[in-house]
Design a protein around this motif. Sequence first.
Motif, PDB file in Angstrom:
ATOM      1  N   UNK A 146       0.838  -1.206   0.000  1.00 26.08           N
ATOM      2  CA  UNK A 146       0.000   0.000   0.000  1.00 26.08           C
ATOM      3  C   UNK A 146       0.870   1.252   0.000  1.00 26.08           C
ATOM      4  N   UNK A 147       1.908   1.262   0.839  1.00 28.90           N
ATOM      5  CA  UNK A 147       2.817   2.410   0.915  1.00 28.90           C
ATOM      6  C   UNK A 147       3.474   2.652  -0.435  1.00 28.90           C
ATOM      7  N   UNK A 148       3.961   1.598  -1.061  1.00 33.16           N
ATOM      8  CA  UNK A 148       4.615   1.744  -2.361  1.00 33.16           C
ATOM      9  C   UNK A 148       3.640   2.300  -3.404  1.00 33.16           C
ATOM     10  N   UNK A 149       2.401   1.832  -3.369  1.00 37.40           N
ATOM     11  CA  UNK A 149       1.407   2.309  -4.327  1.00 37.40           C
ATOM     12  C   UNK A 149       1.092   3.785  -4.109  1.00 37.40           C
ATOM     13  N   UNK A 150       0.909   4.167  -2.856  1.00 34.77           N
ATOM     14  CA  UNK A 150       0.604   5.569  -2.556  1.00 34.77           C
ATOM     15  C   UNK A 150       1.779   6.473  -2.936  1.00 34.77           C
ATOM     16  N   UNK A 151       2.998   6.064  -2.607  1.00 31.15           N
ATOM     17  CA  UNK A 151       4.164   6.868  -2.976  1.00 31.15           C
ATOM     18  C   UNK A 151       4.285   6.984  -4.491  1.00 31.15           C
ATOM     19  N   UNK A 152       3.946   5.924  -5.202  1.00 31.20           N
ATOM     20  CA  UNK A 152       4.003   5.974  -6.656  1.00 31.20           C
ATOM     21  C   UNK A 152       3.057   7.016  -7.227  1.00 31.20           C
ATOM     22  N   UNK A 153       1.825   7.057  -6.704  1.00 30.65           N
ATOM     23  CA  UNK A 153       0.848   8.040  -7.170  1.00 30.65           C
ATOM     24  C   UNK A 153       1.304   9.459  -6.807  1.00 30.65           C
ATOM     25  N   UNK A 154       1.774   9.629  -5.579  1.00 29.38           N
ATOM     26  CA  UNK A 154       2.209  10.953  -5.128  1.00 29.38           C
ATOM     27  C   UNK A 154       3.399  11.443  -5.939  1.00 29.38           C
ATOM     28  N   UNK A 155       4.391  10.587  -6.136  1.00 36.40           N
ATOM     29  CA  UNK A 155       5.573  10.993  -6.896  1.00 36.40           C
ATOM     30  C   UNK A 155       5.220  11.353  -8.337  1.00 36.40           C
ATOM     31  N   UNK A 156       4.287  10.605  -8.910  1.00 33.83           N
ATOM     32  CA  UNK A 156       3.860  10.909 -10.276  1.00 33.83           C
ATOM     33  C   UNK A 156       3.203  12.287 -10.342  1.00 33.83           C
ATOM     34  N   UNK A 157       2.386  12.605  -9.343  1.00 30.85           N
ATOM     35  CA  UNK A 157       1.743  13.920  -9.328  1.00 30.85           C
ATOM     36  C   UNK A 157       2.766  15.032  -9.101  1.00 30.85           C
ATOM     37  N   UNK A 158       3.638  14.848  -8.107  1.00 36.62           N
ATOM     38  CA  UNK A 158       4.615  15.886  -7.793  1.00 36.62           C
ATOM     39  C   UNK A 158       5.534  16.173  -8.969  1.00 36.62           C
ATOM     40  N   UNK A 159       5.805  15.162  -9.781  1.00 40.15           N
ATOM     41  CA  UNK A 159       6.706  15.351 -10.924  1.00 40.15           C
ATOM     42  C   UNK A 159       6.110  16.283 -11.971  1.00 40.15           C
ATOM     43  N   UNK A 160       4.792  16.519 -11.912  1.00 39.80           N
ATOM     44  CA  UNK A 160       4.147  17.410 -12.882  1.00 39.80           C
ATOM     45  C   UNK A 160       4.161  18.863 -12.432  1.00 39.80           C
ATOM     46  N   UNK A 161       4.571  19.135 -11.194  1.00 37.95           N
ATOM     47  CA  UNK A 161       4.455  20.486 -10.654  1.00 37.95           C
ATOM     48  C   UNK A 161       5.548  21.388 -11.207  1.00 37.95           C
ATOM     49  N   UNK A 162       5.179  22.553 -11.707  1.00 40.22           N
ATOM     50  CA  UNK A 162       6.187  23.468 -12.250  1.00 40.22           C
ATOM     51  C   UNK A 162       7.065  24.037 -11.140  1.00 40.22           C
ATOM     52  N   UNK A 163       8.334  24.230 -11.472  1.00 45.36           N
ATOM     53  CA  UNK A 163       9.246  24.871 -10.535  1.00 45.36           C
ATOM     54  C   UNK A 163       9.779  23.980  -9.439  1.00 45.36           C
ATOM     55  N   UNK A 164       9.355  22.713  -9.392  1.00 44.41           N
ATOM     56  CA  UNK A 164       9.797  21.830  -8.304  1.00 44.41           C
ATOM     57  C   UNK A 164      11.320  21.718  -8.263  1.00 44.41           C
ATOM     58  N   UNK A 165      11.949  21.505  -9.426  1.00 45.28           N
ATOM     59  CA  UNK A 165      13.407  21.366  -9.477  1.00 45.28           C
ATOM     60  C   UNK A 165      14.098  22.669  -9.096  1.00 45.28           C
ATOM     61  N   UNK A 166      13.522  23.796  -9.555  1.00 41.74           N
ATOM     62  CA  UNK A 166      14.124  25.088  -9.232  1.00 41.74           C
ATOM     63  C   UNK A 166      13.994  25.402  -7.743  1.00 41.74           C
ATOM     64  N   UNK A 167      12.869  25.030  -7.145  1.00 43.99           N
ATOM     65  CA  UNK A 167      12.701  25.225  -5.701  1.00 43.99           C
ATOM     66  C   UNK A 167      13.736  24.409  -4.946  1.00 43.99           C
ATOM     67  N   UNK A 168      13.918  23.170  -5.355  1.00 39.60           N
ATOM     68  CA  UNK A 168      14.912  22.325  -4.702  1.00 39.60           C
ATOM     69  C   UNK A 168      16.311  22.915  -4.827  1.00 39.60           C
ATOM     70  N   UNK A 169      16.619  23.456  -5.997  1.00 41.75           N
ATOM     71  CA  UNK A 169      17.929  24.062  -6.199  1.00 41.75           C
ATOM     72  C   UNK A 169      18.127  25.257  -5.268  1.00 41.75           C
ATOM     73  N   UNK A 170      17.105  26.087  -5.133  1.00 36.74           N
ATOM     74  CA  UNK A 170      17.228  27.254  -4.258  1.00 36.74           C
ATOM     75  C   UNK A 170      17.287  26.838  -2.793  1.00 36.74           C
ATOM     76  N   UNK A 171      16.504  25.842  -2.407  1.00 35.19           N
ATOM     77  CA  UNK A 171      16.579  25.328  -1.040  1.00 35.19           C
ATOM     78  C   UNK A 171      17.979  24.821  -0.733  1.00 35.19           C
ATOM     79  N   UNK A 172      18.586  24.141  -1.679  1.00 41.97           N
ATOM     80  CA  UNK A 172      19.941  23.623  -1.474  1.00 41.97           C
ATOM     81  C   UNK A 172      20.912  24.765  -1.224  1.00 41.97           C
TER      82      UNK A 172
END
Length: 703
Positions: free
Chosen positions: A60-86
Amino acid sequence: MKNLVAAFLLGAAAPVIAAPITYPVTERGPVVENHFGQPIADPYRWLENDVRTDPKVAEWVASENGVTNAYLSTLPGRAAIKQRLTALWNYERFELPEKAGANYFYTRNDGLQNQSVLYVRAGLEGTPRALIDPNGWAKDGATALAEWKPSKDGTKLAYAVQDGGTDWRTVRLLDVATAQPLADELKWVKFSNLAWAKDGSGLYYSRFAEPAAGAAFQALNENQQVYFHRLGTPQAQDVLVYATPDRPKLGHSAQVTEDGAWLVVTSAEGTDDRYEITLIDLRKPGAAPVTLVKGLENNWTLAGSAGDTFYFVTNKDAPLQRIVALDAAGAVREIVPQDKATIDSAAIVGGKLVVTYLVDARTEVRLFGLDGQPAGKVDLPGIGTAIGFEGDAGDPETFFAFTSFNVPKAIYRYDVATGAVTPFAVPKVAFDPADYVVEQRFYRSKDGTRVPLFVVYRKGANLKPGLPTLLYAYGGFNIASRPSFSPANLAWMEMGGVYALANIRGGGEYGKAWHDAGRLANKQNVFDDFIAAGEYLINEGITGRGRLAIMGRSNGGLLIGAVTNQRPDLFAAALPAVGVMDMLRFDRFTAGRYWVDDYGYPDRQPDFDVLRRYSPYHNIRDGVPYPAILVTTADTDDRVVPGHSFKYVAALQAARIGDRPHLIRIETRAGHGSGKPTDKLIAEFADLWAFAARWTGLAVPGQ
């Protein structure tokens, strides 16, 4: 399967369209229990099972993480936010030093190290030497250095290892001069102080019995005992010093007085500051424990001692706390009376009492003689939070850390004799603190109570349109929410958002009465205060409708779950982290039994009736549109077991609550929060901020 199209209109903006989300099918079980005449369904009871041992839960955990990760990967700016946080996280971070003998011990992180390194200096001007570097302990960086304590002469060090975020500790020892480990190893240590005998022959610590196989991360923690470990001997030979088998719910923490004469054992049954104090005379081998304070009625926090006189911070006859002296026979005399501000902590250093106060959630530090005569104040670097001020009665110095919303934690040395404050470690950062505005406002809650609210934003920001805002609060367990720095919060404000912190009831900002007004039957005040904060931010034009995100952790996660049920229309996005979501079963796992002081007993009808009314898992409103929700938890959280979040999300996804996403992000090899590696923190906040930005209309890098 349940197909949802995430579409949301923010003001005059174009609709936000996301790909359809297909949630995993979560099996509904037949569990229905009768509680005081009420049938209570618990269809997702099976999700309480340990993900490490139950393949079905792991799937169940693996399935939920799979759905969440797929959704998060569509969000604009996610990589840029991570870069700035770093980039923002990449600054030196220090914790308070501790002096032992001629040595000074402290931790330092060079910026992006997953775990901080413990250093030692020979003297204040000595060259720092790395003593323990936990970064090589695990490939994923998830094994951390937890508590540590040098012997009085500074030649030996006891330190605790925390693996994967668990509350369990393994205590080890090393020789400071050579940095070589000793053979000693202490297991099944949890919620323990580490207290050295004055002569360095060994240390006192608290532990539980070894749990049954497979039960380490879920079994209730009972029958904690205090042991003495003599250096160079196996743990099996440790001497039991103090235990209460007739009162298994008591937990015990041991301290050794500066002169080595007394062992002071503080016992508690829950999370309230209600303690019993027991003394053991270490000058007399085999001396029987003597109870100095009985009854579990008030706070008694040791500030220090002088001979056979003990100085305590207490709320006995003083809701905002005072300082009293007790002799070994229990005679009490007042030293520092109650003030209009709340006493937060106290310690004897350099022959004086150094007392920190909370003044509208900000720190003020005052000095007193041991006779209670005022002796001035400590000049702090600004308005914010100062912690520390510990040491020995004869020390001429102490150290404190200072931070605020726009000021990273810096360490200062305070000379008790001269009053001089000098920097010990001040980090260099890649931003100008003067670029940010920190305001403290006050608003009225539903019942008219005046509540403090910090509002922080980038200088020059135009608040008139109503900016995307992140509102955070905790509201429980007598814990005060204070100004503090977070690179994650700074990143949110850099993008143009507002950060707000509400000092709601249930915390310790204004002493016992403020705490009492937000617990047990009064818990609804906590939710009302938070909802009123959201309404204030909107009514004042700081944020707009559809632009308010909310976040809380642990008890604060419960807060977010409860207010989302009660006012789903008020919030655009909700971020409940490691929350207590099933208020009818919280007391059945690990440390949950301690929380009855704040929440009550689910098996007592008056408490049950209150808990049932706000339990997030049991009050999801089918047929009502909900905000976008991203729940976060971790597989090794043995403080608030992840089953709380698992069950809550399963219920959200099964309900008809609108088209916005209702997801869960489940970290692996992490726990309730402490010891989490830097890279996992950055990745988590990148996901959270990208999600919240999407649903509040906050512009992300690249847009």
